[in-house]
Write a protein that holds these residues in place. Structure first.
Motif, PDB file in Angstrom:
ATOM      1  N   ARG A  53     -46.866   9.576  49.920  1.00  0.00           N
ATOM      2  CA  ARG A  53     -47.943   9.498  49.277  1.00  0.00           C
ATOM      3  C   ARG A  53     -48.477   7.930  49.417  1.00  0.00           C
ATOM      4  NH1 ARG A  53     -48.019  13.485  45.489  1.00  0.00           N
ATOM      5  NH2 ARG A  53     -49.285  12.202  43.791  1.00  0.00           N
ATOM      6  N   VAL A 146     -51.244   8.668  45.702  1.00  0.00           N
ATOM      7  CA  VAL A 146     -52.038   9.960  45.979  1.00  0.00           C
ATOM      8  C   VAL A 146     -51.340  10.429  47.186  1.00  0.00           C
ATOM      9  CG1 VAL A 146     -54.292  10.397  46.753  1.00  0.00           C
ATOM     10  CG2 VAL A 146     -53.952   8.806  44.848  1.00  0.00           C
ATOM     11  N   PRO A 147     -51.489  11.767  47.417  1.00  0.00           N
ATOM     12  CA  PRO A 147     -50.925  12.522  48.447  1.00  0.00           C
ATOM     13  C   PRO A 147     -51.749  11.810  49.775  1.00  0.00           C
ATOM     14  CG  PRO A 147     -51.311  14.077  46.689  1.00  0.00           C
ATOM     15  CD  PRO A 147     -51.794  12.908  46.357  1.00  0.00           C
ATOM     16  N   SER A 149     -51.928  13.217  52.407  1.00  0.00           N
ATOM     17  CA  SER A 149     -52.859  14.371  53.340  1.00  0.00           C
ATOM     18  C   SER A 149     -54.310  14.183  52.517  1.00  0.00           C
ATOM     19  CB  SER A 149     -52.130  15.675  52.981  1.00  0.00           C
ATOM     20  OG  SER A 149     -51.735  15.941  51.546  1.00  0.00           O
ATOM     21  N   HIS A 150     -54.223  14.159  51.369  1.00  0.00           N
ATOM     22  CA  HIS A 150     -55.687  14.083  50.529  1.00  0.00           C
ATOM     23  C   HIS A 150     -56.621  12.947  50.997  1.00  0.00           C
ATOM     24  CE1 HIS A 150     -58.779  14.510  47.580  1.00  0.00           C
ATOM     25  NE2 HIS A 150     -58.754  13.153  47.424  1.00  0.00           N
ATOM     26  N   LEU A 151     -56.070  11.790  51.515  1.00  0.00           N
ATOM     27  CA  LEU A 151     -56.777  10.530  51.992  1.00  0.00           C
ATOM     28  C   LEU A 151     -57.111  10.608  53.554  1.00  0.00           C
ATOM     29  CD1 LEU A 151     -54.748   8.153  49.980  1.00  0.00           C
ATOM     30  CD2 LEU A 151     -57.115   9.039  49.426  1.00  0.00           C
ATOM     31  N   MET A 153     -58.289  13.346  55.177  1.00  0.00           N
ATOM     32  CA  MET A 153     -59.334  14.258  55.657  1.00  0.00           C
ATOM     33  C   MET A 153     -60.721  13.572  55.620  1.00  0.00           C
ATOM     34  SD  MET A 153     -57.271  16.838  56.271  1.00  0.00           S
ATOM     35  CE  MET A 153     -58.567  18.420  56.428  1.00  0.00           C
ATOM     36  N   ARG A 156     -63.388  15.005  53.063  1.00  0.00           N
ATOM     37  CA  ARG A 156     -63.124  14.722  51.798  1.00  0.00           C
ATOM     38  C   ARG A 156     -63.829  13.288  50.959  1.00  0.00           C
ATOM     39  NH1 ARG A 156     -57.010  16.961  50.889  1.00  0.00           N
ATOM     40  NH2 ARG A 156     -57.508  19.080  50.868  1.00  0.00           N
ATOM     41  N   ILE A 174     -63.938   9.044  47.481  1.00  0.00           N
ATOM     42  CA  ILE A 174     -63.018  10.056  47.639  1.00  0.00           C
ATOM     43  C   ILE A 174     -62.134  10.108  46.262  1.00  0.00           C
ATOM     44  CG2 ILE A 174     -61.252   8.495  48.865  1.00  0.00           C
ATOM     45  CD1 ILE A 174     -60.399  11.047  50.245  1.00  0.00           C
ATOM     46  N   TYR A 176     -59.836  11.601  43.239  1.00  0.00           N
ATOM     47  CA  TYR A 176     -58.624  12.281  43.170  1.00  0.00           C
ATOM     48  C   TYR A 176     -58.190  12.355  41.849  1.00  0.00           C
ATOM     49  CZ  TYR A 176     -53.685  13.538  43.423  1.00  0.00           C
ATOM     50  OH  TYR A 176     -52.188  14.077  43.341  1.00  0.00           O
ATOM     51  N   ARG A 190     -61.097   5.631  54.871  1.00  0.00           N
ATOM     52  CA  ARG A 190     -62.036   6.348  55.529  1.00  0.00           C
ATOM     53  C   ARG A 190     -61.734   6.020  57.122  1.00  0.00           C
ATOM     54  NH1 ARG A 190     -66.345  10.307  56.164  1.00  0.00           N
ATOM     55  NH2 ARG A 190     -66.660  10.285  58.498  1.00  0.00           N
ATOM     56  N   ALA A 193     -58.252   7.383  58.315  1.00  0.00           N
ATOM     57  CA  ALA A 193     -58.766   8.784  58.445  1.00  0.00           C
ATOM     58  C   ALA A 193     -59.410   9.316  59.747  1.00  0.00           C
ATOM     59  CB  ALA A 193     -59.485   9.443  57.124  1.00  0.00           C
TER      60      ALA A 193
END
Length: 198
Positions: A53, A146-147, A149-151, A153, A156, A174, A176, A190, A193
């Protein structure tokens, strides 16, 4: 993501583009000879039982600059700081109570130029062990995670716009849960990512 640390360390080795609040706004003309103030933020990746996270903050709503916005722990470089890494670690200790000795610094991302006249160096580090996040009274309203993995991609991230100094300004966002992550923080994330995706 099987091994987030290995993934991120490999990403740091890839070429990166410059980063700026003006990336999505090529029509904005920046003044020549402008002087930018140095600052640094910490991308603190914290391995947890449910996955890696990232530590973020919500700025206090009464602040003059960026009230209530989501931010990475960080701030301007002070005269006594030994470079941007030291700044990021000092500010993270002050803002969220993260002991510098728990952070394994992996490297830095390209400096990011903000509309407020800063050049912000993002420092990537991994939190080793447990600590109890403690928001700095008066400046930080909340510390949350925040996970990762969410950030990481790119699809997203949305591109949105709002009026700024009588002009429409486009920016990354983004969200959440209840948190709206946008502006410089979203642009820095970004950039990371994009490097992870190669």
């Amino acid at each position: 993501m099987r091994d987030p640390e290995e993934t991120l360390r490999k990403a740091l080795l890839r070429p990166a583009r410059p980063s700026s609040d003006f990336d999505l706004n090529p029509a904005i003309t920046l003044p020549p000879g402008r002087i930018l103030r140095p600052a640094a933020v910490l991308l603190a990746v914290w391995p947890r039982p449910d996955g890696a996270r990232l530590i973020l903050t919500k700025r206090a709503s009464h602040l003059k600059h960026h009230p209530g916005q989501i931010a990475l722990p960080g701030g301007k470089v002070d005269e006594g700081d030994d470079g941007v890494i030291a700044t990021a670690l000092r500010e993270s200790r002050e803002e969220v109570g993260l002991p510098p000795e728990l952070v394994d610094v992996a490297g830095t991302l390209p400096p990011h130029e903000t509309v407020t006249g800063f050049t912000v160096t993002p420092v990537l580090g991994f939190v080793r062990g447990d600590f109890t996040p403690r928001p700095e009274a008066g400046e930080v309203e909340e510390v949350f995670t925040v996970p990762l993995s969410h950030l990481l991609m790119p699809d997203r991230f949305a591109i949105e716009r709002r009026r700024w100094r009588n002009e429409w300004r486009r920016y990354y966002a983004i969200p959440y849960g209840p948190y709206y992550i946008w502006g410089a923080t979203a642009r820095i994330l970004r950039g990371l990512a994009d490097r992870v995706q190669g």
